[in-house]
Design a protein around this motif. Structure first.
Motif, PDB file in Angstrom:
ATOM      1  N   GLY A  63       0.778  -1.230   0.000  1.00 21.77           N
ATOM      2  CA  GLY A  63       0.000   0.000   0.000  1.00 21.77           C
ATOM      3  C   GLY A  63       0.808   1.277   0.000  1.00 21.77           C
ATOM      4  O   GLY A  63       0.254   2.355  -0.234  1.00 21.77           O
ATOM      5  N   THR A  64       2.103   1.211   0.251  1.00 26.42           N
ATOM      6  CA  THR A  64       2.905   2.439   0.279  1.00 26.42           C
ATOM      7  C   THR A  64       3.228   2.897  -1.134  1.00 26.42           C
ATOM      8  O   THR A  64       3.483   2.093  -2.030  1.00 26.42           O
ATOM      9  CB  THR A  64       4.211   2.240   1.078  1.00 26.42           C
ATOM     10  OG1 THR A  64       4.913   3.480   1.144  1.00 26.42           O
ATOM     11  CG2 THR A  64       5.113   1.194   0.432  1.00 26.42           C
ATOM     12  N   ARG A  65       3.202   4.188  -1.327  1.00 25.94           N
ATOM     13  CA  ARG A  65       3.480   4.745  -2.649  1.00 25.94           C
ATOM     14  C   ARG A  65       4.808   5.482  -2.706  1.00 25.94           C
ATOM     15  O   ARG A  65       5.181   5.995  -3.774  1.00 25.94           O
ATOM     16  CB  ARG A  65       2.352   5.701  -3.064  1.00 25.94           C
ATOM     17  CG  ARG A  65       1.054   4.992  -3.422  1.00 25.94           C
ATOM     18  CD  ARG A  65       0.022   5.999  -3.912  1.00 25.94           C
ATOM     19  NE  ARG A  65      -1.214   5.350  -4.293  1.00 25.94           N
ATOM     20  CZ  ARG A  65      -2.307   5.995  -4.693  1.00 25.94           C
ATOM     21  NH1 ARG A  65      -2.276   7.331  -4.754  1.00 25.94           N
ATOM     22  NH2 ARG A  65      -3.393   5.353  -5.026  1.00 25.94           N
ATOM     23  N   ASN A  66       5.521   5.557  -1.614  1.00 28.38           N
ATOM     24  CA  ASN A  66       6.776   6.308  -1.630  1.00 28.38           C
ATOM     25  C   ASN A  66       7.746   5.796  -2.695  1.00 28.38           C
ATOM     26  O   ASN A  66       8.324   6.593  -3.437  1.00 28.38           O
ATOM     27  CB  ASN A  66       7.422   6.283  -0.242  1.00 28.38           C
ATOM     28  CG  ASN A  66       8.004   7.630   0.132  1.00 28.38           C
ATOM     29  OD1 ASN A  66       7.393   8.663  -0.091  1.00 28.38           O
ATOM     30  ND2 ASN A  66       9.202   7.626   0.702  1.00 28.38           N
ATOM     31  N   PRO A  67       7.927   4.458  -2.822  1.00 31.27           N
ATOM     32  CA  PRO A  67       8.839   3.976  -3.863  1.00 31.27           C
ATOM     33  C   PRO A  67       8.312   4.216  -5.276  1.00 31.27           C
ATOM     34  O   PRO A  67       9.077   4.108  -6.235  1.00 31.27           O
ATOM     35  CB  PRO A  67       8.938   2.469  -3.567  1.00 31.27           C
ATOM     36  CG  PRO A  67       8.519   2.318  -2.137  1.00 31.27           C
ATOM     37  CD  PRO A  67       7.484   3.369  -1.925  1.00 31.27           C
TER      38      PRO A  67
END
Length: 304
Positions: free
Chosen positions: A111-115
């Motif tokens: 769910g993380t979008r930082n990468p």
């Protein structure tokens, strides 16, 4: 319009400021289409303040660039837009949502979008023909950032190769690059988190309100205090609680945590971080905990 204030009186801050301004002026003189990475966070706010000083009294002719994951905290976005409007700056926003919508990117299982910021960043550099990007990264944040030079040449694919770094003797910076390449430049690379906050105090640099202690609904995950939002949470077993917290760094809400704090003023924040033994990224960024070399792996691919 924000006015430009005088130099701070502290000699160490004067030297750091002078170095940063010299670097920014070198970029303005040496490159045709520079941009400044601006997220609305404290480091980019300080960098923008320095850039204004570097070209004063001329207007800032450097485009601001923000890669928006769609999971940023609203207080930061509101601050970003207000500061841009106040200064009359040109802002380019690369929205990760657009890359997800047309299939150039896919959501990660966690769910993380930082990468996911890397591809929109590199695509926008090509589209806008930027040849230099000013960034607010500092060497004290992470070991990978400590290895990078102030002028860091990226290849035609946006990648960083530590073995291609150039010597920077006597403050001589080499921005030469081949067609398709660009240079990342870090004017506050030699600053620490404490230096940044002392400069904010000396220059009265405005910041988003979340950098100061406030009451907020948070839940704990993997030892971090996260805020509910479109990125999800709390999950079953993650109790929502209202605590007095602040943010030491800002970014994607799915992986950026708050810290318990009672610091509501700049002086109180300085006192708090003066005794901290953990960097702000180490304390609050889950994406840096993916592996020992998480940051370096992302930088090699073209990340900030």
């Amino acid at each position: 319009m924000t006015t430009v204030t005088a130099l701070p009186t502290d000699s160490a801050l004067r030297e750091l400021e002078a170095e940063a301004i010299e670097i920014i002026r070198e970029v303005v003189a040496e490159f045709d289409r520079p941009a400044l990475l601006f997220s609305g966070g404290k480091d980019s706010a300080v960098l923008l303040h320095l850039a204004r000083k570097a070209v004063w009294p001329a207007p800032l002719g450097i485009t601001l660039l923000h890669v928006d994951t769609g999971h940023n905290l609203q207080e930061v976005l509101d601050f970003r837009d207000a500061l841009v409007a106040d200064g009359g700056h040109r802002l380019v926003v690369a929205e990760v949502e657009q890359w997800l919508a047309d299939g150039r990117l896919a959501e990660r299982p966690d769910g993380t979008r930082n990468p996911l910021q890397t591809v929109p960043l590199l695509d926008t550099i090509v589209e806008q023909k930027f040849d230099a990007l000013l960034g607010g990264a500092r060497r004290d944040e992470d070991r990978a950032r400590a290895k990078e030079r102030i002028f860091s040449v990226r290849d035609a694919f946006g990648g960083w190769d530590p073995r291609r770094q150039r010597p920077e003797l006597w403050n001589i910076y080499n921005g030469r690059h081949a067609p398709g390449e660009h240079t990342r430049v870090f004017p506050i690379s030699n600053w620490t988190e404490l230096d940044v906050w002392r400069y904010i105090a000396a220059e009265d640099v405005a910041l988003p309100s979340i950098y100061y202690a406030h009451d907020r609904d948070v839940f704990e995950r993997a030892g971090m205090l996260l805020t509910p939002g479109p990125w999800g949470g709390p999950k079953p077993g993650e109790a929502l609680q209202r605590l007095r917290v602040r943010y030491r760094t800002v970014g994607d809400g799915s992986c950026t945590g708050a810290v318990l704090s009672t610091a509501t003023t700049v002086d109180e924040v300085i006192e708090e971080i003066s005794v901290s033994r953990i960097t702000e990224r180490g304390a609050t960024r889950a994406d840096d905990r993916l592996s020992e070399a998480a940051m370096e792996d992302r930088k090699r691919e073209g990340y900030f």
